[in-house]
Design an enzyme around this catalytic site. Structure first.
Site, mmCIF file in Angstrom:
data_model
loop_
_atom_site.group_PDB
_atom_site.id
_atom_site.type_symbol
_atom_site.label_atom_id
_atom_site.label_comp_id
_atom_site.label_asym_id
_atom_site.label_seq_id
_atom_site.Cartn_x
_atom_site.Cartn_y
_atom_site.Cartn_z
ATOM 1 C CD GLU A 80 -2.600 1.048 2.662
ATOM 2 O OE1 GLU A 80 -3.820 1.116 2.643
ATOM 3 O OE2 GLU A 80 -1.933 0.922 3.710
ATOM 4 C CG ASP A 81 2.808 3.044 3.326
ATOM 5 O OD1 ASP A 81 1.684 3.486 3.049
ATOM 6 O OD2 ASP A 81 3.429 3.287 4.364
#
Ligand code: MN
Length: 500
Positions: A80-81
């Site tokens: 996600e990051d």
């Protein structure tokens, strides 16, 4: 409350202690990847972001879950990051870890949570269906617990949402999986934010009780230890356990705040080697003190629905105090704390030094049974949650959850929203991609229906793939009406363009 910050060194030491021949290289690589991915990112607490995956991985290692789960814990926010995609995870860490990370990432999708009981139940089902693998549920719990520990740094509205979700979605799931330790932690963290005044009140009641009864309980523990030794019940542990605050709060409500009716504020727990010793210990206690009528419970012969086993008895002890005792084997204890997770603890066997050998043998027996029936792949299959296998849970673009049978298509989805949406649907987007109306949906899909207000009726061909009874009935009804209408039109000698 447990610590919330751990260094990689601490994680590594814990893994060394709890696992035999752990792949420390794998662990270190995962740490490096996570470190790189979250580089420069700061949490609202002011700490570097990496502290979060470290805490999650630490918790999973404490639970003694397979090393792959611990590694996936380190990587759970990476996709996600950062640019580091799930394919990269697969390449470096293999299929199993990649699928764990992938499932956790998918579960992050924001869902509108409205706190309606019916709706909450739906969300619990969806959560389980989407997690698809019990290990992913454990990862979500570890993730959530750390987020709750650091919730103070979040803005107020977010605190409220996360706490409510933890109490109404996560905690009941933990309870159903028999993970009482994690359920209790989730509840108490959430309780502190949702009803701070009540939380403080329960806390001060407990503080006073512990102060009042502490010395008495430790005398009782010493005495019980002696009694068990005299009866030659060996390898037993006796200790006090204090009731959790949220659980006290619920009981206080049930008994209209009458503290005298709550016998298990402080209970004495006796953990022994085997079932025989459980009953032997009960006998020893009952010979010494008089049990309170109606409060002897044999959850060994009759386990609770979630599998919980123990003997409970409440007694009028010396000094005129009423005390609840809980007697169980080490294995029952592990099961009550970790629930289904207990079955997968220490899968690779290890760290025997401090652990009860007897229990290891019992566990080994369970695992042998498991292993004799299934090979490794089948075991993975076994871990998958099949309770909701016949249902899927898909989202509207607004985040509402629609519960459908397996094999359902966008047409079923459209009719589930409203029959007008079904009747007028012409196309759909699944996860932002245009798809045919006969596409089979899977849990977690976001489905958007494109309608055409000029469309008169559904296409009878949809009956070939529509799965829900509701959609099929609506399609049949609508097409029947259209055909009737068409005949009527023909009879009246008027031309009618056939649509659909
Ligand atoms: Mn996280």
């Amino acid at each position: 409350m447990p610590e919330s910050t751990y260094s990689f060194k601490q994680l590594e030491n814990l893994v060394k202690k709890n696992y035999t021949n752990p792949d420390l290289d794998l662990l270190r690589r995962a740490y490096q990847v996570a470190l790189g991915a979250h580089q420069g990112k700061i949490r609202l607490t002011g700490e570097p972001f990496i502290n979060h995956p470290l805490a999650v991985a630490h918790r999973l290692a404490e639970m003694g879950l397979h090393i792959n789960v611990v590694v996936a814990g380190l990587l759970h926010d990476v996709v996600e990051d950062s640019e580091f995609g799930i394919e990269n995870v697969r390449e470096i860490f293999g299929d199993d870890i990649a699928s764990l990370v992938d499932s956790v990432t998918k579960l992050k999708r924001n869902v509108n949570y409205r706190g309606v009981e019916r709706y909450a139940e739906n969300l619990r089902k969806m959560f389980l269906a989407m997690a698809s693998d019990v290990r992913v549920v454990f990862m979500k719990f570890a993730d959530r617990l750390h987020n709750l520990q650091t919730l103070y740094a979040q803005p107020k509205h977010k605190q409220e949402r996360i706490a409510r979700e933890s109490l109404e979605i996560y905690a009941p799931i933990a309870g159903r999986l028999g993970m009482s330790e994690i359920k209790g932690e989730l509840e108490d963290y959430a309780f502190a934010y949702l009803q701070p005044k009540e939380y403080e009140r329960m806390k001060s009641i407990m503080d006073i009780k512990v102060r009042e009864k502490g010395a008495y309980v430790s005398r009782t523990i010493d005495l019980v230890e002696k009694m068990l030794a005299e009866a030659e019940i060996e390898n037993s542990q006796v200790y006090g356990r204090v009731k959790r605050l949220y659980s006290l709060f619920k009981k206080m409500k049930k008994y209209s705040d009458d503290l005298d009716k709550i016998y298990d504020l402080i209970a004495v727990r006796i953990v022994v080697s085997d079932v025989e010793d459980c009953y032997a210990a009960l006998g020893v206690l009952h010979q010494k003190w008089r049990p309170v009528p109606g409060r002897i419970k044999d959850y060994i012969a009759q386990p609770k629905p979630n599998g919980y086993q123990s003997l409970h008895t409440t007694m009028f002890t010396s000094e005129g105090e009423v005390v609840e005792f809980q007697i169980r084997t080490q294995e029952m204890h592990e099961l009550s704390e970790y629930g289904v997770a207990a079955h997968w603890r220490y899968k690779e066997g290890s760290g025997e030094q401090e652990r009860n050998m007897r229990w290891m043998e019992e566990l080994a027996q369970i695992q042998k049974e498991l292993a004799s029936k299934k090979d490794f792949l089948e075991q993975l299959e076994y871990m998958k949650i099949d309770v909701f296998n016949d249902r899927i849970f898909v989202f509207t673009p607004q985040g509402d959850v629609i519960d459908l049978p397996e094999g359902a298509t966008p047409v079923d989805f459209a009719y589930a929203i409203h029959s007008k949406v079904g009747d007028k649907c012409v196309a759909c987007r699944v996860n932002d991609v245009m798809r045919n109306l006969d596409t089979k949906l899977t849990s977690g899909d976001i489905v958007e229906i494109v309608t055409d207000k000029n469309r008169k009726a559904p296409n009878p061909d949809w009956l070939k793939f529509a799965r829900t009874r509701h959609a099929r009935k609506k399609i049949k009804d609508a097409t029947r009406n259209t055909i009737k209408g068409w005949f009527a039109d023909v009879l009246h000698g008027r031309e009618r363009a056939k649509k659909g």
